[in-house]
Design an enzyme around this catalytic site. Sequence first.
Site, PDB file in Angstrom:
ATOM      1  N   PRO A   9      26.777 -22.669 -35.593  1.00 14.88           N
ATOM      2  CA  PRO A   9      25.727 -22.938 -36.565  1.00 14.88           C
ATOM      3  C   PRO A   9      25.949 -24.211 -37.369  1.00 14.88           C
ATOM      4  CG  PRO A   9      27.111 -21.137 -37.301  1.00 14.88           C
ATOM      5  CD  PRO A   9      27.506 -21.427 -35.897  1.00 14.88           C
ATOM      6  N   ASN A  10      24.860 -24.875 -37.733  1.00 14.50           N
ATOM      7  CA  ASN A  10      24.832 -26.055 -38.607  1.00 14.50           C
ATOM      8  C   ASN A  10      25.307 -27.335 -37.934  1.00 14.50           C
ATOM      9  OD1 ASN A  10      24.024 -24.837 -41.223  1.00 14.50           O
ATOM     10  ND2 ASN A  10      25.930 -23.705 -41.007  1.00 14.50           N
ATOM     11  N   ARG A  17      22.637 -35.118 -41.776  1.00 15.99           N
ATOM     12  CA  ARG A  17      22.813 -34.704 -43.165  1.00 15.99           C
ATOM     13  C   ARG A  17      24.283 -34.802 -43.560  1.00 15.99           C
ATOM     14  NH1 ARG A  17      18.887 -29.461 -42.661  1.00 15.99           N
ATOM     15  NH2 ARG A  17      17.123 -30.309 -43.804  1.00 15.99           N
ATOM     16  N   TYR A  22      30.636 -36.093 -42.972  1.00 10.91           N
ATOM     17  CA  TYR A  22      30.857 -36.030 -41.523  1.00 10.91           C
ATOM     18  C   TYR A  22      30.605 -37.352 -40.799  1.00 10.91           C
ATOM     19  CZ  TYR A  22      30.894 -30.995 -42.294  1.00 10.91           C
ATOM     20  OH  TYR A  22      31.196 -29.738 -42.731  1.00 10.91           O
ATOM     21  N   ASN A  67      33.268 -25.588 -30.540  1.00 16.74           N
ATOM     22  CA  ASN A  67      33.282 -25.882 -31.971  1.00 16.74           C
ATOM     23  C   ASN A  67      32.479 -24.773 -32.639  1.00 16.74           C
ATOM     24  OD1 ASN A  67      33.075 -26.764 -34.549  1.00 16.74           O
ATOM     25  ND2 ASN A  67      32.518 -28.882 -34.042  1.00 16.74           N
ATOM     26  N   ALA A  70      31.409 -22.467 -38.786  1.00 20.98           N
ATOM     27  CA  ALA A  70      31.787 -21.453 -39.767  1.00 20.98           C
ATOM     28  C   ALA A  70      32.280 -20.164 -39.116  1.00 20.98           C
ATOM     29  CB  ALA A  70      30.605 -21.151 -40.682  1.00 20.98           C
ATOM     30  N   HIS A  73      36.063 -18.952 -38.811  1.00 19.01           N
ATOM     31  CA  HIS A  73      36.799 -18.260 -39.866  1.00 19.01           C
ATOM     32  C   HIS A  73      36.329 -16.831 -40.091  1.00 19.01           C
ATOM     33  CE1 HIS A  73      37.735 -22.414 -40.459  1.00 19.01           C
ATOM     34  NE2 HIS A  73      36.479 -22.680 -40.744  1.00 19.01           N
ATOM     35  N   ASP A  80      37.192 -12.107 -29.304  1.00 20.28           N
ATOM     36  CA  ASP A  80      37.268 -11.105 -28.241  1.00 20.28           C
ATOM     37  C   ASP A  80      36.647 -11.608 -26.942  1.00 20.28           C
ATOM     38  OD1 ASP A  80      38.500  -9.353 -29.937  1.00 20.28           O
ATOM     39  OD2 ASP A  80      36.843  -7.946 -30.099  1.00 20.28           O
ATOM     40  N   GLU A  91      39.603 -25.162 -28.674  1.00 15.89           N
ATOM     41  CA  GLU A  91      38.936 -25.147 -29.981  1.00 15.89           C
ATOM     42  C   GLU A  91      38.957 -26.551 -30.582  1.00 15.89           C
ATOM     43  OE1 GLU A  91      41.510 -23.610 -32.948  1.00 15.89           O
ATOM     44  OE2 GLU A  91      39.888 -22.732 -34.134  1.00 15.89           O
ATOM     45  N   HIS A  93      37.633 -29.082 -34.055  1.00 16.26           N
ATOM     46  CA  HIS A  93      37.034 -29.238 -35.393  1.00 16.26           C
ATOM     47  C   HIS A  93      36.953 -30.725 -35.714  1.00 16.26           C
ATOM     48  CE1 HIS A  93      37.429 -24.990 -36.099  1.00 16.26           C
ATOM     49  NE2 HIS A  93      38.661 -25.068 -35.650  1.00 16.26           N
ATOM     50  N   SER A  95      36.705 -32.227 -38.609  1.00 12.82           N
ATOM     51  CA  SER A  95      37.537 -32.648 -39.739  1.00 12.82           C
ATOM     52  C   SER A  95      38.754 -31.736 -39.835  1.00 12.82           C
ATOM     53  CB  SER A  95      36.724 -32.587 -41.040  1.00 12.82           C
ATOM     54  OG  SER A  95      36.309 -31.260 -41.258  1.00 12.82           O
ATOM     55  N   ARG A 100      40.665 -27.866 -46.676  1.00 17.70           N
ATOM     56  CA  ARG A 100      39.515 -27.183 -47.244  1.00 17.70           C
ATOM     57  C   ARG A 100      39.926 -25.921 -48.000  1.00 17.70           C
ATOM     58  NH1 ARG A 100      34.513 -27.571 -43.228  1.00 17.70           N
ATOM     59  NH2 ARG A 100      33.525 -27.386 -45.265  1.00 17.70           N
ATOM     60  N   ARG A 104      38.923 -21.188 -45.364  1.00 15.22           N
ATOM     61  CA  ARG A 104      38.560 -22.030 -44.220  1.00 15.22           C
ATOM     62  C   ARG A 104      39.802 -22.429 -43.421  1.00 15.22           C
ATOM     63  NH1 ARG A 104      32.704 -23.421 -43.921  1.00 15.22           N
ATOM     64  NH2 ARG A 104      31.967 -23.171 -46.037  1.00 15.22           N
TER      65      ARG A 104
END
Lengths: 138, 138, 138, 138, 138, 138, 138, 138, 138, 138, 138, 138
Positions: A9-10, A17, A22, A67, A70, A73, A80, A91, A93, A95, A100, A104
């Site tokens: 998400p996001n 934005r 970012y 990626n 949110a 976390h 699973d 995995e 990320h 940043s 954080r 996080r």
Amino acid sequence: MKFLILNGPNLDQIGTREQSVYGNENIHDYLKRLKQDYDVEVAFESSEATLVEIILSAQDIDGIVLNAGAYTHTSLAIADAIAAIQVPVVEVHLSNIYARAFYRKTSYIAEKCKGSISGFGLDVYRLALLSLEAISNR
Amino acid sequence: MKFLILNGPNLDQIGTREQSVYGNENIHDYLKRLKQDYDVEVAFESSEATLVEIILSAQDIDGIVLNAGAYTHTSLAIADAIAAIQVPVVEVHLSNIYARAFYRKTSYIAEKCKGSISGFGLDVYRLALLSLEAISNR
Amino acid sequence: MKFLILNGPNLDQIGTREQSVYGNENIHDYLKRLKQDYDVEVAFESSEATLVEIILSAQDIDGIVLNAGAYTHTSLAIADAIAAIQVPVVEVHLSNIYARAFYRKTSYIAEKCKGSISGFGLDVYRLALLSLEAISNR
Amino acid sequence: MKFLILNGPNLDQIGTREQSVYGNENIHDYLKRLKQDYDVEVAFESSEATLVEIILSAQDIDGIVLNAGAYTHTSLAIADAIAAIQVPVVEVHLSNIYARAFYRKTSYIAEKCKGSISGFGLDVYRLALLSLEAISNR
Amino acid sequence: MKFLILNGPNLDQIGTREQSVYGNENIHDYLKRLKQDYDVEVAFESSEATLVEIILSAQDIDGIVLNAGAYTHTSLAIADAIAAIQVPVVEVHLSNIYARAFYRKTSYIAEKCKGSISGFGLDVYRLALLSLEAISNR
Amino acid sequence: MKFLILNGPNLDQIGTREQSVYGNENIHDYLKRLKQDYDVEVAFESSEATLVEIILSAQDIDGIVLNAGAYTHTSLAIADAIAAIQVPVVEVHLSNIYARAFYRKTSYIAEKCKGSISGFGLDVYRLALLSLEAISNR
Amino acid sequence: MKFLILNGPNLDQIGTREQSVYGNENIHDYLKRLKQDYDVEVAFESSEATLVEIILSAQDIDGIVLNAGAYTHTSLAIADAIAAIQVPVVEVHLSNIYARAFYRKTSYIAEKCKGSISGFGLDVYRLALLSLEAISNR
Amino acid sequence: MKFLILNGPNLDQIGTREQSVYGNENIHDYLKRLKQDYDVEVAFESSEATLVEIILSAQDIDGIVLNAGAYTHTSLAIADAIAAIQVPVVEVHLSNIYARAFYRKTSYIAEKCKGSISGFGLDVYRLALLSLEAISNR
Amino acid sequence: MKFLILNGPNLDQIGTREQSVYGNENIHDYLKRLKQDYDVEVAFESSEATLVEIILSAQDIDGIVLNAGAYTHTSLAIADAIAAIQVPVVEVHLSNIYARAFYRKTSYIAEKCKGSISGFGLDVYRLALLSLEAISNR
Amino acid sequence: MKFLILNGPNLDQIGTREQSVYGNENIHDYLKRLKQDYDVEVAFESSEATLVEIILSAQDIDGIVLNAGAYTHTSLAIADAIAAIQVPVVEVHLSNIYARAFYRKTSYIAEKCKGSISGFGLDVYRLALLSLEAISNR
Amino acid sequence: MKFLILNGPNLDQIGTREQSVYGNENIHDYLKRLKQDYDVEVAFESSEATLVEIILSAQDIDGIVLNAGAYTHTSLAIADAIAAIQVPVVEVHLSNIYARAFYRKTSYIAEKCKGSISGFGLDVYRLALLSLEAISNR
Amino acid sequence: MKFLILNGPNLDQIGTREQSVYGNENIHDYLKRLKQDYDVEVAFESSEATLVEIILSAQDIDGIVLNAGAYTHTSLAIADAIAAIQVPVVEVHLSNIYARAFYRKTSYIAEKCKGSISGFGLDVYRLALLSLEAISNR
């Protein structure tokens, strides 16, 4: 070789934005360029359930770059799903998650993945593809 | 009497994948056999929201057997839904959740359920149906 | 098949005292009825040491149903005894232990048992016997 | 010199059960051999209360070797008894308690003892007798 | 009025051993004098199970003064027994439990008792009897 | 048989300074006497790195007695070095580490060692050599 | 003998407000009756600073009965004042502080007092005066 | 472009010892091959102080690849040194640090680095060099 | 009077690097000026072991001003060394350690020192010398 | 230059009571001598509110030396007042707060002050005045 | 309808000091304007005790708007006073308390209030009056 | 002005179920009345992903009133979405979240919102709209 880049998400907002956080490079432009060099499918999904189902149905591919945003976390369901498949997952990320808020810093997903790359901005996607190539050459 | 067996994410893989952990009996075969003895509907849902909605819309049934999978440990929304309905809910887990990582030992759902059964493999479903019958006979 | 139902301290009071909490069905009456259907021995013991010794000397039986009462949350010695024997042990609790004070939520015993059943009042004993039968049929 | 070797619950099973964990040397055989070299009495007691009373009534001996087993981690009463007597007590554990579950890492007893020896299998008993000799020679 | 003074493990040593900590007044002498003023039975028990059983069988008395000693901090079984009876129980401690190690500051028993008195040496017994009289006069 | 006694920072001061805490027997005198009975090399090193390197280069010896001093509680590097070698290592502490500040109760090193001996003053060195002999005789 | 009963904030409301919690006996009536039996001064003060100053200026009295109310759990300044004087202080609480929210279970004041009495309603004041008499008779 | 690969304690053993954990590829052979493709200097240092000084004196290079080994989890001094320089530093770990003991999950160093790569065995070094190239091209 | 100013890792960079954090006054210039007013030796050492050894060998001086830098928060060995000597040690920090990350708020060293001064930039050195003079005049 | 020395509750007792802890030098005598060397006003206030108001109304002075006593560990209101003013505040403590109970180790006030000085007895006042002079000379 | 706006320590500075944090609108001007629309009394009190007493003596008013400032996080006495009265109390905070240090996130007062409003600057006062009107209309 | 009222899982049940907890006023009736006074759109969504997407696509509106229900305490994805947009968001809760279980006291969402209103039942929606109007008038 064939890969899947799966985003939570996001993340489709990156470059549009919150550019001060970012960077202002558009994630869609970046991934389009990456597709010129790799046989890679890209997905953006807000739903935890859909992410789980995409991971579970992964086949005939050589690796997933995840990626989870949110959900990194908060989602044991995604962890699973990764544990249930044979396809290697890396995995990423954009940043440094260690700088954080404390909630996080935990990744439920990390321990189920082959490896983890964080902190180089959009380049984490290319590095992850390189790492998947390296793993398959072993 | 009429029941609903409701399963969360990844659970439709039981018996197909990770057989060393969950045994090699296929969950779909098991539940098909169970349906011969009980009037029971079965659902597999990856989405937390869909699970919430199914629970909220439960009516004209005598109980729900809920294996919420990973959501057991992360979903307050499902716990709230259970609290909102009159239909009794029994929580089940195929394996012993006390022998896993510490963040898998907490169940948000347990305190809203009539009872909890864990650790007997697929037989938890049959035991849960028996417990629902016992409750309704009181 | 032959079973042992083993109860820890205070449990012989069930149905006599604190009826608002535990219901007013007498545990001795209940277990007498259960004995009509199963070949089962019943013991009530206040002593942690005696419970350990009974568990260690269990043989020629097909399973133990253990309601350790308060020792569930404080006795590592009983957990060790369960780990030392081959006979399967099923942990039971009459009420939902997740709705009580935090130091009542930990079970030292659970991780050594085949499974755990809680929250259905005195019916947990019958369900536990059923689960032991199911285990031995596997 | 005269000593007491005092063992808590489950320890009389060493060498008989769970041989993969504790080795297959029988504790009774081992202690019989030890008695040939030392004037030592041996006791196995499952009851916390009996252990307390034996410790409190210790007199005319030069030291106690205490393997409190599971009570190491749960019994303040035994710790109090050790504090109440003049006879030196040495705590022993057959295996490394630091490699076990976190609630097995705490010893209530350690801080009341002269010293602590763990991890050498049954040899901890002989080492403890040697340490008691060494203490009394100071 | 008739009372029971019930003492846990190690407490019969008060005044004999560790006089620098607990004073050199002998607890048996003290309680003998107390018996001249009150109709009171006195018991010293090392066993948690026996303490549970004495509490559960209390009847035709007007209150129990309980010095559970080390079990104060470890026994849920005794707390359960107190909760099961109608006879009022007052918890006493000879010394200030708040000045001791942190795992001695928790009392499982306190919340089930009518009240708690600590820190006045052997006088806590007399004060507890006075408090039981006061309660029954209300 | 041949052994190495390896000591961490500040330990060469034992018997010279802080005699009220560690006794007034000089550690150098003690170890000199021990050398008359055993083929043992002795080293005192303040540097964590040097301790790591000495452990890694250990060969042709039958065991290491390690008193890591303050590094016991802070050095993962020494723990890693112990895990990397085949030579058995026994951890020793002159005094009871359980009676000290809480951050002195954790030993990173213990779980990598064959065993642990603490609380008997300088005699821990002789007991550790005995334990290494016992291990090699098994 | 001469005593001071010192009460913290909100306590002058006892018996007037929240009667379901604290009973409907008026604290002022109770203390008036107590004054008939004892030479005792009574003060009600809302201010932490004033409580500190009253404690520091205590002289020519045989003891203070302190019900610090909410300051029990938040005021180190009052604890410091108690530590600074020679006059014995006894802490009292009308109700069982162990059955309240966790931040109401800590007493900063307890460890500086001679003793602590809680849970008997207004009778704690009379019991505290008795305990101060007992202390001074030693 | 010119780089430094800096390794902490125990890491020169990779491929020689504990092959079941770290694989049997020799780290020295691997890095020799890497040097054929990159202008890179390699150092192995056991000493925290030497690592700090090497980092502080870094100049005329385009980046440091740092595998701090056990110091990752214990050294604030190395973190401070990284913060003091302008040269970018990338943290690498051969294995997944999230699957280890909890005190191995914290990295003091991560938040001072440009990024972090873990879990791909010796390939983390090559990936880190690639990431440093990518950073400098931005 | 004669003093030693002892600095830990990274501190020789003060005034050269990270001027926005630590100010742009050069620490070497500052200490040179301080030497004009006091008989003081200055040392900068990156090695924990060397710091331990310098502290242990301190004699014929009137005090040590110790800025242990990052070791403040991680070194028990330095704390042990301070405890072993008679020479008074004063801990200093240029900036306020309470405004930093939580693992920078703990000082292992503080409780072994005579006192602690922090937050006044380079002036902490002069204040510490003044405090050592004041102590010796008492 | 003009300063204010502001002291919290209980501090006017220094030198009169508890001399074994705080020394027998009278704080009033000490501060009287200090006034001969500095233009300094001195206040002793037990009330948190009055301390807040004095701090807020500080003007035309060059600094405040604040010994908040017990309020150091409990008062956010004083911390807020310090943050609201421009006048520099230096926190002082007569003794080493790191050697006390854990709830005395936290200072709410420290992070709002220019600096902190502790452990030198009454000399902390003079050192704080010197530090305020040093700050204003920058 | 008639209301009381009650403010704790430091709040009369809003708009005068720290304008970058709290904005430059003067709180006294704001409340003066509010008084034109509502029958409201306003008080600013630094003293916890005075706040307690004002709350306890509240009568013939329709509600209290309480901005307890720093006491929000430290005062159980104010929470007790709110619980003792019938008049509804609404808690307000000018800024978002969730974005501050962790010890500013706890509100002892919140659970005793009818509701809580935070984060809208001085408008929280007007919103709170509206909420009190809404409550009384129910 | 135009607003969006966005509700999370289970909230469409308010007034229909669990009336003893949430009151018997129907949320749909309430919001219909609110729509007569304000230009406001209302949405009820069970899915975390859909909530994220609605928030991200918010434009041409003057504010969002968000009652995230159970997601308040578990969803970082919603918090991220709020942070990504310019439209102001106000968090509301019908009841006091501080009086619930501890894992219901944390709001991931609060720190990303302009403000927070809780505890006034359905009136929180109207108050939130008022607060959004107030914000936009600034």
